[in-house]
Design a protein around this motif. Structure first.
Motif, PDB file in Angstrom:
ATOM      1  N   ASP A   1       0.570  -1.093   0.061  1.00  0.00           N
ATOM      2  CA  ASP A   1       0.038   0.140  -0.141  1.00  0.00           C
ATOM      3  C   ASP A   1       0.873   1.129  -0.073  1.00  0.00           C
ATOM      4  O   ASP A   1       0.494   2.127  -0.595  1.00  0.00           O
ATOM      5  N   ARG A   2       2.321   1.388   1.066  1.00  0.00           N
ATOM      6  CA  ARG A   2       3.001   2.329   0.857  1.00  0.00           C
ATOM      7  C   ARG A   2       3.298   2.737  -0.835  1.00  0.00           C
ATOM      8  O   ARG A   2       3.439   4.175  -0.957  1.00  0.00           O
ATOM      9  N   ALA A   3       3.551   1.576  -1.395  1.00  0.00           N
ATOM     10  CA  ALA A   3       4.206   1.385  -2.927  1.00  0.00           C
ATOM     11  C   ALA A   3       3.260   2.350  -3.930  1.00  0.00           C
ATOM     12  O   ALA A   3       3.442   3.594  -4.430  1.00  0.00           O
ATOM     13  N   GLU A   4       2.109   1.980  -3.355  1.00  0.00           N
ATOM     14  CA  GLU A   4       1.265   2.940  -4.164  1.00  0.00           C
ATOM     15  C   GLU A   4       0.805   3.890  -4.389  1.00  0.00           C
ATOM     16  O   GLU A   4       0.271   4.859  -5.023  1.00  0.00           O
ATOM     17  N   TYR A   5       0.640   4.629  -2.734  1.00  0.00           N
ATOM     18  CA  TYR A   5       0.612   5.633  -2.093  1.00  0.00           C
ATOM     19  C   TYR A   5       1.710   6.364  -2.564  1.00  0.00           C
ATOM     20  O   TYR A   5       1.397   7.634  -3.499  1.00  0.00           O
ATOM     21  N   GLU A   6       3.071   5.956  -2.385  1.00  0.00           N
ATOM     22  CA  GLU A   6       4.129   6.552  -3.082  1.00  0.00           C
ATOM     23  C   GLU A   6       3.813   7.276  -4.633  1.00  0.00           C
ATOM     24  O   GLU A   6       4.087   8.469  -4.979  1.00  0.00           O
ATOM     25  N   ALA A   7       4.104   6.416  -5.405  1.00  0.00           N
ATOM     26  CA  ALA A   7       3.615   6.540  -6.969  1.00  0.00           C
ATOM     27  C   ALA A   7       2.501   7.531  -7.156  1.00  0.00           C
ATOM     28  O   ALA A   7       2.150   8.157  -8.435  1.00  0.00           O
ATOM     29  N   THR A   8       1.116   7.381  -6.874  1.00  0.00           N
ATOM     30  CA  THR A   8       0.533   7.576  -6.464  1.00  0.00           C
ATOM     31  C   THR A   8       0.844   9.839  -6.295  1.00  0.00           C
ATOM     32  O   THR A   8       0.255  10.244  -7.117  1.00  0.00           O
ATOM     33  N   MET A   9       1.274   9.193  -5.231  1.00  0.00           N
ATOM     34  CA  MET A   9       2.067  10.895  -4.509  1.00  0.00           C
ATOM     35  C   MET A   9       2.732  12.120  -5.621  1.00  0.00           C
ATOM     36  O   MET A   9       2.550  13.113  -6.331  1.00  0.00           O
ATOM     37  N   VAL A  10       3.996  10.574  -6.030  1.00  0.00           N
ATOM     38  CA  VAL A  10       5.070  11.497  -7.455  1.00  0.00           C
ATOM     39  C   VAL A  10       3.776  11.462  -8.742  1.00  0.00           C
ATOM     40  O   VAL A  10       4.057  13.229  -9.147  1.00  0.00           O
ATOM     41  N   LYS A  11       2.913  10.548  -9.614  1.00  0.00           N
ATOM     42  CA  LYS A  11       1.964  11.383 -10.169  1.00  0.00           C
ATOM     43  C   LYS A  11       1.006  12.290 -10.182  1.00  0.00           C
ATOM     44  O   LYS A  11       0.622  13.078 -10.956  1.00  0.00           O
ATOM     45  N   LEU A  12       0.311  12.320  -9.016  1.00  0.00           N
ATOM     46  CA  LEU A  12       0.036  14.108  -8.650  1.00  0.00           C
ATOM     47  C   LEU A  12       0.956  15.804  -8.464  1.00  0.00           C
ATOM     48  O   LEU A  12       0.589  16.607  -8.380  1.00  0.00           O
ATOM     49  N   GLY A  13       2.168  14.612  -8.875  1.00  0.00           N
ATOM     50  CA  GLY A  13       3.668  15.671  -8.850  1.00  0.00           C
ATOM     51  C   GLY A  13       3.566  16.145  -6.832  1.00  0.00           C
ATOM     52  O   GLY A  13       4.107  17.388  -6.646  1.00  0.00           O
ATOM     53  N   MET A  14       3.697  15.453  -5.842  1.00  0.00           N
ATOM     54  CA  MET A  14       3.296  15.889  -4.384  1.00  0.00           C
ATOM     55  C   MET A  14       4.407  15.202  -3.993  1.00  0.00           C
ATOM     56  O   MET A  14       5.068  14.020  -4.209  1.00  0.00           O
ATOM     57  N   PRO A  15       4.836  16.331  -2.935  1.00  0.00           N
ATOM     58  CA  PRO A  15       6.261  15.335  -2.251  1.00  0.00           C
ATOM     59  C   PRO A  15       5.848  14.055  -2.030  1.00  0.00           C
ATOM     60  O   PRO A  15       4.830  14.086  -1.027  1.00  0.00           O
ATOM     61  N   VAL A  16       6.595  12.329  -1.833  1.00  0.00           N
ATOM     62  CA  VAL A  16       6.050  11.542  -0.673  1.00  0.00           C
ATOM     63  C   VAL A  16       5.559  11.419   0.480  1.00  0.00           C
ATOM     64  O   VAL A  16       4.478  11.271   0.942  1.00  0.00           O
ATOM     65  N   ALA A  17       6.114  12.712   1.241  1.00  0.00           N
ATOM     66  CA  ALA A  17       6.486  12.505   2.003  1.00  0.00           C
ATOM     67  C   ALA A  17       4.829  14.819   3.149  1.00  0.00           C
ATOM     68  O   ALA A  17       5.130  14.491   4.033  1.00  0.00           O
ATOM     69  N   ALA A  18       4.563  14.585   1.893  1.00  0.00           N
ATOM     70  CA  ALA A  18       3.792  15.709   2.076  1.00  0.00           C
ATOM     71  C   ALA A  18       2.627  15.637   3.643  1.00  0.00           C
ATOM     72  O   ALA A  18       2.333  16.203   3.878  1.00  0.00           O
ATOM     73  N   PHE A  19       2.220  14.411   2.774  1.00  0.00           N
ATOM     74  CA  PHE A  19       1.065  14.171   4.362  1.00  0.00           C
ATOM     75  C   PHE A  19       1.351  13.617   5.417  1.00  0.00           C
ATOM     76  O   PHE A  19       0.570  12.671   5.998  1.00  0.00           O
ATOM     77  N   ASP A  20       2.152  13.202   5.455  1.00  0.00           N
ATOM     78  CA  ASP A  20       2.920  12.115   6.859  1.00  0.00           C
ATOM     79  C   ASP A  20       3.243  12.648   7.682  1.00  0.00           C
ATOM     80  O   ASP A  20       1.961  11.382   8.832  1.00  0.00           O
ATOM     81  N   PRO A  21       2.212  13.987   8.679  1.00  0.00           N
ATOM     82  CA  PRO A  21       2.345  14.281   9.590  1.00  0.00           C
ATOM     83  C   PRO A  21       0.503  14.205   9.839  1.00  0.00           C
ATOM     84  O   PRO A  21       0.057  14.290  10.779  1.00  0.00           O
ATOM     85  N   LEU A  22      -0.320  13.713   8.793  1.00  0.00           N
ATOM     86  CA  LEU A  22      -1.742  13.511   9.158  1.00  0.00           C
ATOM     87  C   LEU A  22      -1.972  12.304   9.293  1.00  0.00           C
ATOM     88  O   LEU A  22      -1.371  11.247   9.608  1.00  0.00           O
ATOM     89  N   ASP A  23      -3.595  12.368  10.282  1.00  0.00           N
ATOM     90  CA  ASP A  23      -4.414  11.634  10.762  1.00  0.00           C
ATOM     91  C   ASP A  23      -4.204  10.497   9.012  1.00  0.00           C
ATOM     92  O   ASP A  23      -4.677  11.861   8.193  1.00  0.00           O
ATOM     93  N   PRO A  24      -4.374   9.084   8.634  1.00  0.00           N
ATOM     94  CA  PRO A  24      -5.022   9.037   7.809  1.00  0.00           C
ATOM     95  C   PRO A  24      -6.467   9.538   6.372  1.00  0.00           C
ATOM     96  O   PRO A  24      -6.816   9.676   5.577  1.00  0.00           O
ATOM     97  N   TRP A  25      -7.626   9.177   7.745  1.00  0.00           N
ATOM     98  CA  TRP A  25      -8.050   9.761   6.888  1.00  0.00           C
ATOM     99  C   TRP A  25      -8.444  11.628   6.586  1.00  0.00           C
ATOM    100  O   TRP A  25      -9.087  11.471   4.648  1.00  0.00           O
ATOM    101  N   PHE A  26      -7.135  12.455   6.649  1.00  0.00           N
ATOM    102  CA  PHE A  26      -7.378  13.469   5.822  1.00  0.00           C
ATOM    103  C   PHE A  26      -6.130  13.735   5.518  1.00  0.00           C
ATOM    104  O   PHE A  26      -6.846  14.285   4.155  1.00  0.00           O
ATOM    105  N   ALA A  27      -5.454  12.845   5.333  1.00  0.00           N
ATOM    106  CA  ALA A  27      -4.664  13.112   4.227  1.00  0.00           C
ATOM    107  C   ALA A  27      -5.699  12.024   2.929  1.00  0.00           C
ATOM    108  O   ALA A  27      -5.074  12.487   1.856  1.00  0.00           O
TER     109      ALA A  27
END
Length: 323
Positions: free
Chosen positions: A138-164
């Protein structure tokens, strides 16, 4: 999309973000054994409906409850739209103009107040980064999605999963022309303030965010994984949902908006319990004279657990207003 841009209006996008990422027909409950099938809510699968065509002039569904001295209009909203959509006319405008009170899900606090609430309820307090809570796959898919959207992979690391998940869902919507300042509530609030009529919120910001924040973390993570799996269909699903709303296709709209709620706890927390609370509010308000325009997310007005259905069990008949 920077998080700060969402803080003061996130609560108006929660249900829409959930619906948009689930409109592709996936199943957030596929990893859960404690599920409520969509059939329980009396709505067929979204795939069973023909795709609606976006009309030039939207005519969303509208209902009314009346007694000898009280009238309450029920109007289903979409919390985020593209600019330029026409819907505030004909029966909707006439009903609103005859009302002396606007009731919505929640009244927006100012940006500073909302940021404080979000910091308390949506920022992770455990110290464990979001990605470390995910399985390797799941982490690999999540990071790939963040990259595809042009977002830093760590951008939502401080957030609860629902808010991310909500933040992630809103990125493709914003990039496809949807504007959180163009939602139905924004237009209704502007009209209400111009007429200086009473404005009431059914819930507080803390309550709305709390519905998500109080979900078990494993449910939040399923929500996030579901969002990642369906991110490519978010904008198209939203377009379909808005078209169903604009054409007043209630059953199809309900199927789309509530498609991600098959997980029992989501279904109960985000739909049924809130509708019951609102029905009790309506019951109490019917004891007072006046005319009220009550506007809540359109998904709450469809299916066997709809606000109208619960009100019917309490003895109140909501009549559909035909254009």
């Amino acid at each position: 999309m920077p998080r700060n841009g969402l803080f003061n209006r996130l609560f108006l996008s929660l249900s829409i973000a959930l619906a948009a990422c689930s409109a592709s027909g996936g199943d957030i409950a596929s990893t859960s054994s404690d599920a409520t099938p969509a059939a329980v809510d009396g709505a067929a699968s979204a795939a069973e409906y023909s795709r609606a065509i976006m009309p030039d002039d939207a005519d969303p569904a509208l209902w009314v409850i009346r007694d000898e001295d009280t009238t309450i209009f029920l109007f289903g909203t979409v919390h985020i739209l593209k600019p330029g959509m026409t819907w505030f006319d004909e029966a909707v405008k006439d009903s609103f103009d005859s009302s002396d009170e606007l009731v919505i899900e929640m009244i927006k606090p100012d940006a500073a107040a909302m940021m404080k609430i979000v910091s308390e309820l949506a920022i992770d307090k455990s110290g464990v980064p979001l990605r470390d809570k995910l399985s390797a796959e799941d982490r690999a898919e999540y990071e790939a999605t963040m990259v595809k959207l042009g977002m830093p992979v760590a951008a939502f690391d401080p957030l609860d999963p629902w808010f991310a998940s909500v933040n992630l869902s809103l990125i493709p919507l914003a990039r496809n022309g949807y504007d959180a300042d163009q939602g139905v509530e924004d237009a209704l609030l502007a009209q209400a303030k111009a007429r200086a009529i009473r404005i009431t919120g059914l819930e507080t910001p803390e309550q709305q965010l709390g519905f998500f924040d109080n979900l078990p973390e494993e449910v939040q993570i399923r929500f996030l994984n579901f969002t990642v799996d369906n991110i490519d269909d978010t904008a198209e699903g939203m377009e379909q949902m808005v078209a169903e709303w604009a054409n007043a296709n209630i059953d199809a709209l309900g199927a789309l908006m509530n498609a991600g709620l098959e997980d029992k706890i989501l279904y109960q927390t985000l739909l049924v319990d809130r509708n019951r609370n609102w029905a009790e509010w309506v019951q109490a308000r019917m004891e007072q004279p006046g005319t009220v325009f009550l506007a809540v997310g359109a998904g709450h007005l469809a299916g066997d657990s709809s606000l109208q259905a619960i009100l019917a069990d309490m003895g109140f008949v909501a009549e559909r207003i035909e254009y």
